[in-house]
Design an enzyme around this catalytic site. Structure first.
Site, PDB file in Angstrom:
ATOM      1  N   LYS A  37      39.582  44.463  32.703  1.00 18.36           N
ATOM      2  CA  LYS A  37      38.253  44.822  32.181  1.00 18.36           C
ATOM      3  C   LYS A  37      38.414  45.808  31.028  1.00 18.36           C
ATOM      4  O   LYS A  37      39.253  46.708  31.095  1.00 18.36           O
ATOM      5  CB  LYS A  37      37.424  45.441  33.315  1.00 18.36           C
ATOM      6  CG  LYS A  37      35.973  45.735  32.957  1.00 18.36           C
ATOM      7  CD  LYS A  37      35.186  46.273  34.159  1.00 18.36           C
ATOM      8  CE  LYS A  37      33.718  46.485  33.817  1.00 18.36           C
ATOM      9  NZ  LYS A  37      32.925  46.987  34.974  1.00 18.36           N
TER      10      LYS A  37
ATOM     11  N   SER B 140      28.244  44.726  35.883  1.00 17.20           N
ATOM     12  CA  SER B 140      28.819  44.803  34.563  1.00 17.20           C
ATOM     13  C   SER B 140      30.148  44.055  34.400  1.00 17.20           C
ATOM     14  O   SER B 140      30.530  43.731  33.265  1.00 17.20           O
ATOM     15  CB  SER B 140      29.045  46.259  34.185  1.00 17.20           C
ATOM     16  OG  SER B 140      30.066  46.833  34.971  1.00 17.20           O
TER      17      SER B 140
ATOM     18  N   SER C  22      28.681  46.547  40.285  1.00 15.43           N
ATOM     19  CA  SER C  22      29.308  45.841  39.166  1.00 15.43           C
ATOM     20  C   SER C  22      30.546  45.017  39.496  1.00 15.43           C
ATOM     21  O   SER C  22      31.037  44.280  38.638  1.00 15.43           O
ATOM     22  CB  SER C  22      29.680  46.842  38.072  1.00 15.43           C
ATOM     23  OG  SER C  22      28.548  47.219  37.355  1.00 15.43           O
TER      24      SER C  22
END
Lengths: 506, 95
Positions: free
Chosen positions: A78, A171, A195
């Site tokens: 990420k 997210s 998330s």
């Protein structure tokens, strides 16, 4: 020959060890799949040279019998994780040109154990969002097609404005999309209010937010420091257990990281759940919840009962206050954390007539609308005269939320079962109206877990009538991730592995 | 509670984010939507409840007060938009 990009991480690991495949082959297959899948927007940066060099080194180590726990396994990272010498933006324009001189603790542990980095994955800007639509690189797209869409229709939307295609959640949308689309064997993610778990549920993948303090936050771009926690998204519960063992552990550089031995999480897979007491919190049966989600929840409880667990109704009375309290605590911490983006030490600068003008112009240009909104609400609730009414009250409510769970655990409950999300994935552009709260409601089932610092696992539990993945959430006692892995695998086995979408985007 | 346009401008100033005249009414609407959402917290009786300061009960860790890192100024300033001789450059702040 089996498709190398659709293996589980565990199977790939075993095949590498048995030397029936090489890491270079496995990595090349993923790099090729990533190239074809660029329109999905899962990766914001590909690192093929680094990936191949790491894969080659792994093959040499395997040949010497010197392999680490993740030797040769290609992973996506990420873009919130600082990666040394590799651009890290948190998907914000304000960090558009930031190339860290250091590596986050969690990613460095993955490399220590032999993993291979394929590239950086998209997320909502500064991890603020539930759909990956706030990424400065544009939305990442779910590889699942909307109900009744043909592959041709989806392909043409993908080439156009992407409207109507499904969000992968957020997210950690890039992480979930990449895992579901066969663009990595597992991905790192972070979870502040849901998330990891909401994107996992939206894409038919598994994801765990560990107990607060289990993974080091050092080198991960901060959103709300008392809630942020790193964790993996992968295709199976076992795969997340394998990744978490490498990601977890004490780090002197993060004072909130806990000095506690990391168990062999994979050993918890297949352990009997007989006699375990599973709590079903009545307050999670929220108004407007679809009958389908309710039915899935009952089905999940039945699966655990069939495996010998005892199902009991429990009460977590402060549940409904978790989301509003979160929207005070998280923006307050964000307004403080994001004060560092001022155009002086790193990131993008917009010149101004004096220093204040420079700050204001830099931050107006560098932050997207959702981030600006949250910084402003956080600034307001922390400002003179409002601190007690908003921030202190929210922190008191946080204590009450934690006590609800403590009472349930004290009464002998081993884990809590809830839906992961109130609905399956929605379409891109569908929830971008004037009221930001509509998007926030996605996290209604996950946010309590961050507020109480507990571990939560999202596990794929089946498909909706329209054919979209649905997930269940298991919430555990602090540092009892092992029980979640045991229970999660029971649901996964009983529900049957979710068949991931075919490559319609190719 | 709700905010008016003057308050929106004051918050933006405190947050060091420039806002245009056109943005203010829009931001006011969004901030008020959030504030009305959190209003339900007023129903909760919080008398005598400790505000949470640490989610995991643990003693604050301390380390010896010694230098453990540093000595590489070029690395520290490597990502800065403007530097000179290992200093960060900003617009003039004192006359």
């Amino acid at each position: 020959m089996t498709d190398l990009t659709h293996m589980t991480l565990a199977d790939a690991r075993d095949a590498l060890k048995a030397r029936t495949i090489s890491s270079v082959e496995l990595t090349k297959a993923h790099l090729a799949a990533m190239e074809v899948a660029r329109p999905l927007g899962a990766y914001v940066l590909e690192t093929p040279d680094q990936a191949l060099a790491m894969a080659k080194a792994s093959d040499e180590k395997i040949a010497k019998g010197d392999a680490g726990a993740l030797e040769g396994i290609p992973l996506g990272i990420k873009d919130l994780y600082a990666t040394k010498g590799v651009r890290t933006t948190a998907c914000s324009n304000i960090l558009a040109n930031f190339v860290p001189k250091y590596e986050s603790t969690v990613s460095s542990q993955l490399w220590r154990d032999g993993a291979v980095m394929l590239g950086k994955l998209s997320n909502d800007e500064f991890a603020m969002g539930s759909s990956n639509e706030s990424s400065a690189f544009g939305p990442a797209v779910s590889p699942w097609t909307p109900p009744n869409w043909t592959a041709d229709k989806a392909k043409s939307a993908l080439a156009g404005d992407k409207k109507g295609l499904l969000v992968p959640g957020g997210s950690s949308g890039g992480s979930a999309s990449a895992v579901a689309a066969g663009l990595c064997l597992g991905a790192t993610a972070t979870d502040t209010g849901g998330s990891i778990r909401q994107p996992a549920a939206f894409t038919g993948t598994a994801g765990i937010k560990p107990t607060y303090g289990r993974c080091s936050r050092w080198g991960i771009v901060a959103f709300a420091s008392s809630l942020d926690q790193a964790g993996p998204i992968a295709r199976t519960v076992r795969d997340t257990a394998i990744m978490l063992r490498s990601m977890a552990g004490h780090d002197p550089k993060d004072t909130t990281s806990v000095d506690r031995a990391v168990p062999d999480y994979e050993a918890a897979i297949g352990r009997s759940v007989k006699g375990m007491k599973i709590g079903i919190p009545k307050e999670y049966r929220v108004e407007g919840m679809s009958a389908e989600i309710d039915a899935l929840w009952t089905k999940g409880a039945d699966m655990l009962r069939a495996a010998g667990a005892e199902i009991v109704e429990i009460s977590l009375p402060h549940t409904k206050y978790a989301l509003p309290a979160y929207y005070i605590v998280a923006p307050a911490e964000a307004s403080s954390n994001l004060a560092r983006y001022d155009g002086v030490r790193y990131g993008v600068r917009v010149p101004g007539k004096d220093i204040t003008d420079m700050y204001e112009k830099t931050r107006a240009a560098g932050f997207g609308p959702e981030v600006r909104r949250r910084i402003m609400i956080g600034t307001y609730v922390l400002s003179a005269g409002y601190y007690d009414a908003y921030y202190v009250r929210a922190q008191q409510i946080r204590t009450l939320i934690k006590q609800d769970f403590e009472k349930a655990y004290a009464a002998g409950v081993d884990a809590v079962l809830t839906p992961a999300t109130p609905s399956p994935a929605f379409g891109i552009g569908e929830k971008s109206g004037a009221d930001p709260v509509e998007m926030y409601l996605n996290d209604v089932f996950t946010v309590t877990v961050n507020m109480a610092g507990l571990p939560g696992l999202a596990v794929p539990a089946g498909l909706s009538a329209e054919g979209l993945p649905l997930g269940l959430q298991l919430i555990g006692r602090p540092f009892d991730e092992e029980t979640l892995f045991s229970l999660g695998e029971v649901i996964e086995q009983a529900a049957g592995r979710t068949t991931l979408p075919t490559r319609w985007w190719a | 509670m709700s905010v008016d346009q003057a308050t929106v401008r004051r918050i933006a100033r405190l947050a060091r984010i420039a806002v245009t005249d056109e943005e203010v009414p829009h931001l006011m609407g969004e901030l008020n939507a959030m504030l009305s959402f959190v209003e339900q917290l007023d129903e909760v009786d919080v008398t005598g409840v400790e505000p949470m300061t640490s989610v995991t009960p643990m003693a604050m860790k301390k380390r010896a007060d010694i230098v453990t890192d540093g000595g590489y100024p070029e690395t520290v300033v490597a990502n800065a938009p403007m530097t000179e001789d290992h200093y960060f450059l900003v617009p003039k702040v004192v006359e």
